[in-house]
Design a protein around this motif. Structure first.
Motif, PDB file in Angstrom:
ATOM      1  N   VAL A  69     -11.773  14.332  35.284  1.00  0.00           N
ATOM      2  CA  VAL A  69     -11.749  12.966  35.799  1.00  0.00           C
ATOM      3  C   VAL A  69     -11.829  11.963  34.660  1.00  0.00           C
ATOM      4  O   VAL A  69     -12.164  12.299  33.523  1.00  0.00           O
ATOM      5  CB  VAL A  69     -12.913  12.727  36.792  1.00  0.00           C
ATOM      6  N   LEU A  70     -11.554  10.707  34.990  1.00  0.00           N
ATOM      7  CA  LEU A  70     -11.523   9.655  33.979  1.00  0.00           C
ATOM      8  C   LEU A  70     -12.908   9.260  33.485  1.00  0.00           C
ATOM      9  O   LEU A  70     -13.090   8.964  32.309  1.00  0.00           O
ATOM     10  CB  LEU A  70     -10.845   8.403  34.545  1.00  0.00           C
ATOM     11  N   ASP A  71     -13.898   9.234  34.381  1.00  0.00           N
ATOM     12  CA  ASP A  71     -15.188   8.688  33.980  1.00  0.00           C
ATOM     13  C   ASP A  71     -16.260   9.153  34.957  1.00  0.00           C
ATOM     14  O   ASP A  71     -16.373   8.616  36.064  1.00  0.00           O
ATOM     15  CB  ASP A  71     -15.119   7.159  33.960  1.00  0.00           C
ATOM     16  N   GLN A 102     -11.809   8.479  29.761  1.00  0.00           N
ATOM     17  CA  GLN A 102     -10.641   7.602  29.628  1.00  0.00           C
ATOM     18  C   GLN A 102      -9.927   7.793  28.297  1.00  0.00           C
ATOM     19  O   GLN A 102      -9.181   6.920  27.857  1.00  0.00           O
ATOM     20  CB  GLN A 102     -11.040   6.138  29.829  1.00  0.00           C
ATOM     21  N   SER A 103     -10.148   8.946  27.642  1.00  0.00           N
ATOM     22  CA  SER A 103      -9.576   9.206  26.325  1.00  0.00           C
ATOM     23  C   SER A 103      -8.467  10.264  26.415  1.00  0.00           C
ATOM     24  O   SER A 103      -8.743  11.403  26.816  1.00  0.00           O
ATOM     25  CB  SER A 103     -10.662   9.705  25.371  1.00  0.00           C
ATOM     26  N   PRO A 126      -5.155  11.669  35.354  1.00  0.00           N
ATOM     27  CA  PRO A 126      -4.694  11.554  33.963  1.00  0.00           C
ATOM     28  C   PRO A 126      -5.256  10.338  33.235  1.00  0.00           C
ATOM     29  O   PRO A 126      -5.362   9.246  33.801  1.00  0.00           O
ATOM     30  CB  PRO A 126      -3.173  11.450  34.103  1.00  0.00           C
ATOM     31  N   ALA A 127      -5.579  10.545  31.964  1.00  0.00           N
ATOM     32  CA  ALA A 127      -5.975   9.445  31.076  1.00  0.00           C
ATOM     33  C   ALA A 127      -4.832   9.055  30.150  1.00  0.00           C
ATOM     34  O   ALA A 127      -4.805   7.942  29.619  1.00  0.00           O
ATOM     35  CB  ALA A 127      -7.194   9.846  30.248  1.00  0.00           C
ATOM     36  N   ASP A 128      -3.893   9.976  29.935  1.00  0.00           N
ATOM     37  CA  ASP A 128      -2.779   9.752  29.006  1.00  0.00           C
ATOM     38  C   ASP A 128      -1.606   9.133  29.743  1.00  0.00           C
ATOM     39  O   ASP A 128      -0.938   9.793  30.546  1.00  0.00           O
ATOM     40  CB  ASP A 128      -2.368  11.086  28.374  1.00  0.00           C
ATOM     41  N   ALA A 129      -1.353   7.857  29.475  1.00  0.00           N
ATOM     42  CA  ALA A 129      -0.284   7.147  30.176  1.00  0.00           C
ATOM     43  C   ALA A 129       1.097   7.663  29.806  1.00  0.00           C
ATOM     44  O   ALA A 129       2.051   7.485  30.558  1.00  0.00           O
ATOM     45  CB  ALA A 129      -0.373   5.644  29.882  1.00  0.00           C
TER      46      ALA A 129
END
Length: 339
Positions: A69-71, A102-103, A126-129
Motif C-alpha cells: 500500500v501507499l501509506d 509513496q516511494s 502503485p506508487a510509481d506513476a
C-alpha cells in the motif's frame, strides 16, 4: 548457536528413511502404526518443526498473499488491509503487508521481495506513476490485483472507487452551499486518484457555469497531515483566499484544519472544508469533517477475492475484471455554513 533439527535427524533417530518421515508428516495413512509411532516419538523428542516455507517452495504454492500500500500511516489503507486479511484468512491464507511510503524505489524493493518469496499473489496500490515497477514485476508471472487504481489494460484485475464522481460530489456540495471560489489541495500530480478527483471537481464547476479558474489548486508532495499543514499555510497567504477547500484525502484536510485553527480562521464560518476517504479521525476532528467516503474494507476484501479466484484458491472461475465502487458524501459540520 544450536543447529536446527532436520528431517534427516528424525530419520536417523527413528531408524527409518527420510521418505518414511516425509510420509508420516504428509501422508500418515500410508505408514504402518508402529513405524508411525516411532517417527512421531522421534519428532517430539528432537523438537523437529517442519519448514513450511520450504514445503511451499517445493510445491510452488505459497500460502501468503502480498499487500503493498501507499501509506500505512493513513487509516484508509489500514481498513483496506483489514478487508483483504479477512478474505485471505477465510481461504486459509496469510497476508504480508508492506508499505511503499509513496516511494517508487521502496515499491520496487518490496515487489522484488514478493517475487523472492514466491507469494501466491499481490494486492497493489502503485506508487510509481510511470508503471515501470509493474512492468518489471510482470516478468515473475505472479498474479496481482490493483487496489484503489483502475487497471488500464485487460491483463489484470482492479478494485477502485469512481474518483471522478467523488470529486464531483465534494464540489457540488460546496457549490450548493453558495461557494464560487474553491481551493483544491491535491497531493502529488502523478497519482491517478489525485487527477481523477480534480477532474470531477472541474466537471462540477462546469455544471454550475463556472470555469476552471474557480478552482485554485495547491499541490503537495505527499498525502499526509504535514503536507496539509503546509498547504494550509500557503492558503492563508493568498490575497484572494477562496471560501472553501476540497482536499484529496482526509489527512491533508486534517492538516489544513490545524493550520486554519492555529491562525484563528473559523471552519466553517470563514472557510468550508471537505476531505476524502472518511477515515475514522474525520468524524472525531475538532470540527467534524465532511468527507467523501470510500468503502475501504470492501475494496480490500473484493480485491483479495479476485486474487483468490485467479490463483485457483477459490472454486469460482476467474475472469479479469475492473470493479468500480461508488463513493458517498458524508456531510458534517466543517462545510455546513452557508455563504
Amino acid at each position: 548457536m544450536a543447529r536446527s533439527v532436520g528431517i534427516k535427524d528424525v530419520a536417523l533417530a527413528a531408524a527409518v528413511s527420510v521418505g518414511t518421515v516425509s510420509n508420516v508428516i504428509n501422508r500418515p495413512d500410508t505408514v504402518g502404526p508402529d513405524t508411525r509411532a516411532r517417527v512421531l516419538s522421534a519428532i517430539e523428542r528432537l523438537g523437529y518443526v517442519r519448514s513450511e516455507s520450504a514445503r511451499q517452495l517445493r510445491a510452488g504454492r505459497s500460502r501468503i498473499m502480498g499487500l503493498l500500500v501507499l501509506d500505512m500511516g493513513n487509516p484508509f489503507f489500514v481498513d483496506v488491509a483489514r478487508g483483504a486479511e479477512r478474505a485471505a484468512r477465510e481461504a486459509g491464507l496469510g497476508v504480508m503487508v508492506c508499505n511503499s511510503a509513496q516511494s517508487p524505489g521502496e515499491e520496487a524493493e518490496y515487489l522484488a521481495l514478493f517475487a523472492e518469496q514466491r507469494v501466491r499473489g499481490v494486492l497493489l496500490t502503485p506508487a510509481d506513476a510511470t508503471g515501470r515497477n509493474i512492468e518489471a514485476f510482470r516478468r515473475h508471472d505472479i498474479p496481482f490485483v490493483l487496489v484503489d487504481r483502475v487497471a488500464e489494460g485487460t491483463t489484470e484485475c482492479s478494485v477502485s472507487v469512481d474518483d471522478v464522481a467523488g470529486g464531483a460530489l465534494a464540489v457540488r456540495h460546496l457549490l450548493d452551499a453558495g461557494h464560487r471560489s474553491i481551493a483544491y489541495v491535491s497531493g502529488p500530480p502523478g497519482f491517478n486518484q489525485v487527477r481523477d478527483r480534480r477532474t470531477g471537481a472541474l466537471a462540477a464547476l462546469a455544471g454550475a457555469g463556472l470555469g476552471p479558474d474557480a478552482l485554485r489548486e495547491l499541490p503537495t508532495e505527499r498525502l499526509d497531515v504535514a503536507a496539509g499543514r503546509d498547504a494550509g499555510a500557503r492558503l492563508l497567504g493568498l490575497s484572494d483566499r477562496p471560501t472553501a477547500v476540497f482536499c484529496a484525502n482526509d489527512l491533508l484536510a486534517l492538516g489544513v484544519l490545524q493550520s486554519l485553527f492555529a491562525a484563528g480562521v473559523s471552519v466553517p464560518g470563514d472557510l468550508a472544508l471537505v476531505g476524502y476517504d472518511d477515515i475514522e479521525f474525520a468524524a472525531a476532528a475538532a470540527v467534524p469533517l465532511t468527507s467523501v467516503r470510500q468503502p475501504a474494507a470492501t475494496m480490500g476484501a473484493l480485491a483479495a477475492g479476485l486474487l483468490l479466484e485467479e490463483t485457483g484458491t477459490s472454486d469460482v472461475p476467474h475472469e479479469h475484471r475492473r470493479v468500480v465502487l461508488q463513493p458517498e458524501l458524508v456531510v458534517r459540520r466543517s462545510s455546513l455554513a452557508a455563504r
